[in-house]
Design an enzyme around this catalytic site. Structure first.
Site, PDB file in Angstrom:
ATOM      1  N   GLY A  31      31.790  48.775  53.263  1.00  0.00           N
ATOM      2  CA  GLY A  31      32.529  50.074  52.739  1.00  0.00           C
ATOM      3  C   GLY A  31      33.063  50.739  53.898  1.00  0.00           C
ATOM      4  O   GLY A  31      33.076  50.481  55.277  1.00  0.00           O
ATOM      5  N   CYS A  84      28.793  43.991  57.216  1.00  0.00           N
ATOM      6  CA  CYS A  84      29.639  45.268  57.787  1.00  0.00           C
ATOM      7  C   CYS A  84      28.971  46.529  57.779  1.00  0.00           C
ATOM      8  O   CYS A  84      28.128  46.770  58.314  1.00  0.00           O
ATOM      9  CB  CYS A  84      31.178  45.170  56.994  1.00  0.00           C
ATOM     10  SG  CYS A  84      32.134  45.931  57.936  1.00  0.00           S
ATOM     11  N   TYR A  85      29.446  47.591  56.873  1.00  0.00           N
ATOM     12  CA  TYR A  85      28.978  48.759  56.710  1.00  0.00           C
ATOM     13  C   TYR A  85      27.318  48.406  56.388  1.00  0.00           C
ATOM     14  O   TYR A  85      26.342  49.065  56.825  1.00  0.00           O
ATOM     15  CB  TYR A  85      29.560  49.518  55.637  1.00  0.00           C
ATOM     16  CG  TYR A  85      28.677  50.920  55.378  1.00  0.00           C
ATOM     17  CD1 TYR A  85      28.899  51.975  56.103  1.00  0.00           C
ATOM     18  CD2 TYR A  85      27.881  51.069  54.300  1.00  0.00           C
ATOM     19  CE1 TYR A  85      28.183  53.252  55.771  1.00  0.00           C
ATOM     20  CE2 TYR A  85      27.191  52.123  53.966  1.00  0.00           C
ATOM     21  CZ  TYR A  85      27.294  52.966  54.621  1.00  0.00           C
ATOM     22  OH  TYR A  85      26.526  54.234  54.476  1.00  0.00           O
ATOM     23  N   HIS A  88      32.787  39.553  57.697  1.00  0.00           N
ATOM     24  CA  HIS A  88      32.775  39.444  56.144  1.00  0.00           C
ATOM     25  C   HIS A  88      32.533  37.852  55.905  1.00  0.00           C
ATOM     26  O   HIS A  88      33.727  36.887  56.006  1.00  0.00           O
ATOM     27  CB  HIS A  88      34.000  39.849  55.540  1.00  0.00           C
ATOM     28  CG  HIS A  88      33.955  41.254  55.771  1.00  0.00           C
ATOM     29  ND1 HIS A  88      33.546  42.167  54.549  1.00  0.00           N
ATOM     30  CD2 HIS A  88      34.567  42.191  56.570  1.00  0.00           C
ATOM     31  CE1 HIS A  88      33.630  43.209  55.128  1.00  0.00           C
ATOM     32  NE2 HIS A  88      34.185  43.591  56.222  1.00  0.00           N
ATOM     33  N   GLU A 131      32.448  36.550  53.162  1.00  0.00           N
ATOM     34  CA  GLU A 131      32.654  36.134  51.935  1.00  0.00           C
ATOM     35  C   GLU A 131      34.258  35.889  51.811  1.00  0.00           C
ATOM     36  O   GLU A 131      34.660  35.283  50.875  1.00  0.00           O
ATOM     37  CB  GLU A 131      32.491  37.364  50.929  1.00  0.00           C
ATOM     38  CG  GLU A 131      33.193  38.637  51.086  1.00  0.00           C
ATOM     39  CD  GLU A 131      32.483  39.579  52.372  1.00  0.00           C
ATOM     40  OE1 GLU A 131      31.665  39.031  53.086  1.00  0.00           O
ATOM     41  OE2 GLU A 131      32.963  40.624  52.082  1.00  0.00           O
ATOM     42  N   ASP A 191      41.608  35.332  28.168  1.00  0.00           N
ATOM     43  CA  ASP A 191      40.579  36.220  28.337  1.00  0.00           C
ATOM     44  C   ASP A 191      39.934  36.729  26.817  1.00  0.00           C
ATOM     45  O   ASP A 191      38.796  36.796  26.720  1.00  0.00           O
ATOM     46  CB  ASP A 191      40.916  37.457  29.169  1.00  0.00           C
ATOM     47  CG  ASP A 191      41.421  36.978  30.376  1.00  0.00           C
ATOM     48  OD1 ASP A 191      40.997  36.013  30.860  1.00  0.00           O
ATOM     49  OD2 ASP A 191      42.175  37.920  31.089  1.00  0.00           O
ATOM     50  N   LYS A 206      39.465  34.877  36.871  1.00  0.00           N
ATOM     51  CA  LYS A 206      40.094  34.214  35.928  1.00  0.00           C
ATOM     52  C   LYS A 206      39.468  32.663  35.811  1.00  0.00           C
ATOM     53  O   LYS A 206      39.239  32.267  34.700  1.00  0.00           O
ATOM     54  CB  LYS A 206      41.464  34.321  36.377  1.00  0.00           C
ATOM     55  CG  LYS A 206      42.404  33.788  35.275  1.00  0.00           C
ATOM     56  CD  LYS A 206      42.691  34.781  34.055  1.00  0.00           C
ATOM     57  CE  LYS A 206      43.535  34.365  33.336  1.00  0.00           C
ATOM     58  NZ  LYS A 206      43.965  35.758  32.393  1.00  0.00           N
TER      59      LYS A 206
END
Ligand code: XMP
Length: 513
Positions: free
Chosen positions: A55, A82-83, A169, A171, A227, A369
């Protein structure tokens, strides 16, 4: 239904859904929730693990998001990123401070490879850092498990309490071995077995929809795009005939598209739903007559779409729920929404303002997606629909420069059909984000069978892109392009020239208007 789940607590970082997506890639179900989700709710959800996101804040800032300290006593494994890592350190007695230099970008991190979190990871590994504050001192009962030249605590853990933290991070793609680390956390630390698949998402969502909708009436604006098709089929499976799909054919669809959509969702198709096709071509063409300015065209098409939909909704009457095929990137884009308007986008997202519904159902809101495509396959939607390239709400209206007429629509439909057919025949569609024909408003002189012609030029566009925010012009093999050009001038009446658009985005955009 009980299933293994990891929850991500959102502290305002940009990668929150990406973390959830990475966990789902480990075949473990994952949802993102606000950082202040109550402990009772967490207990009820019974997650196998919790991840705190990053964050933009400092733990010391007065307004920063802080969770209850008791969360660490629940015995659920927690990974702070992180945060989230700084918050863990701060709440448990460590020291967080402003780093002497902010680390941003790819950074070499030295890690303790004997730790469960870092199993099979190289001792020196490239990780993505993006921070101003850092953990200056780990809490007393924690062990430091990674460092960088700047960070004395790039990772830390308390194995007994199952608390883990990383400053970087894992991810994002730039953390080369990040996926391994997340997998280690989810599988080894949290003890997940990884038996979740997209079909579990489908089942779970169907159950949730049934619970939410009860006996209510549901309306879905179906465009035939990936979608809205996936959302419609999910709803159809969940509530059957309580659902009505309204498909507005605005006369600006690709060749045969209206019939293709009807074949799947209409009475002859495999789904048991009420399907209404509104053939509103004339209505749109007459509104568009004489209009040449791109934004004006977009606004007219968007507005008319809503009016047609509204008319149908009124005919059906007393509809409780509106289904939208909103997916996660749409959520981010609308959330950011601070940048200058380049083009006013129209899709079914504009609908609820004008029609009165009790609630909106957005079953795909948390998916990316490619995950929506996976869900579509699980639902048995035909591959050609699942794999469709994006098609803008205003359709061919923004691929025809200048005034839209039925004749110009026919030209661009035919040319586009040939282009797509030849790309498919040549097998060069892999890697193409989008490709289509557009009709320039330019007429020029040509010669055909000894006769002078004065006809339109068609432009072909093909781009490589993953996010559609930027795009490179695709290098379609010359033989394919020349075959397409030949076929178009020979087969499409009114065209005597074919051009290939070599511009990237920026400075051009993908669509022509
Ligand atoms: P541009 O032309 O802005 O397009 O580079 C980026 C992507 O957005 C699609 N697009 C739209 N999609 N409604 C939509 O649903 C719209 O009004 C719209 N305009 C552009 C475009 O096809 C490309 O994928």
């Amino acid at each position: 239904m009980s299933q293994e789940m990891v929850i991500v607590l959102d502290f305002g970082g940009q990668y929150n859904q990406l973390i959830a997506r990475r966990v789902r890639e480990c075949n473990v179900y994952c949802e993102v929730h606000p950082y202040n989700l109550s402990l009772d709710k967490i207990k009820e959800m019974n997650p196998k693990g919790i991840i705190f996101t990053g964050g933009p804040n400092s733990v010391y800032a007065p307004e920063s998001p802080i969770c209850s300290k008791e969360i660490f006593e629940m015995g659920i494994p927690i990974l702070g990123i992180c945060y989230g890592s700084q918050l863990m350190a701060y709440l448990l007695g460590g020291k967080v401070a402003t780093a002497p230099v902010s680390e941003y970008g790819k950074t070499e991190v030295t890690i303790d490879t004997t730790r469960e979190m870092f199993k099979n990871v190289n001792q020196k590994t490239i990780c993505w850092m993006s921070h101003t504050d850092y953990i200056a001192e780990a809490p007393a009962d924690f062990t430091v498990t990674a460092i960088t030249p700047v960070c004395p605590v790039a990772a830390m853990e308390n194995k007994e309490r199952k608390l883990y933290a990383v400053q970087f991070h894992p991810e994002v793609m730039h953390t080369v071995e990040g996926m391994k680390m997340l997998q280690n956390f989810v599988m080894d630390v949290c003890g997940c077995s990884g038996d979740w698949k997209m079909d579990s998402f489908v089942e779970k969502t169907i159950e949730e929809i049934r619970e939410k909708v009860g006996k209510g009436k549901v309306l879905c604006a179906l465009s035939g795009g990936v979608d809205s098709s996936v959302a419609a089929v999910l709803l159809a499976k969940a509530v059957g005939k309580q659902l009505t799909c309204v498909f507005v054919d605005h006369g600006l669809l690709r060749k045969n598209e209206g019939d293709e959509v009807e074949a799947v969702f209409g009475p002859e198709g495999p789904y048991d739903l009420n399907f209404i096709r509104v053939n509103a071509q004339e209505r749109f063409y007459s509104k568009l007559a004489g209009v040449t300015e791109p934004e004006a065209k977009r606004k007219i098409i968007g507005e008319e779409f809503i009016r047609v939909f509204e008319d149908e909704a009124k005919k059906i009457g007393a509809v409780d729920f509106l289904v939208q095929g909103t997916i996660y990137p749409d959520v981010i884009e609308s959330g950011l929404g601070k940048s200058a308007t380049i083009k006013s986008h129209h899709n079914v997202g504009g609908l609820p303002d004008c029609v009165d519904f009790k609630e909106i159902v957005e079953p795909l809101r948390l998916l990316f997606k490619d995950e929506v495509r996976k869900a579509g396959r699980e639902l048995g939607i035909p591959e050609y629909l699942v794999n469709r390239q994006p098609f803008p709400g205003p359709g061919l209206g923004i691929r025809i420069i200048g005034e839209v007429t039925a004749e110009k629509v026919r030209i661009v439909q035919e040319a586009d059909y040939i282009y797509r057919e030849e790309i498919a025949n040549a097998g060069v569609d892999t890697g193409l984000g989008q490709y289509f024909a557009a009709l320039t408003n330019m007429r020029s002189v040509g010669v055909m069978g000894d006769e002078r012609t004065y006809d339109y030029a068609v432009a072909l566009r093909a781009v490589c892109t993953s996010d559609f925010m930027t795009a490179d012009c695709a290098q379609i093999p010359w033989e394919v392009l020349s075959k397409v050009a030949n076929r178009i001038v020979n087969e499409v009446k009114g065209v005597n020239r074919v051009l290939y658009d070599c511009t990237s985005k920026p400075p051009a955009t993908i669509e022509f208007e």
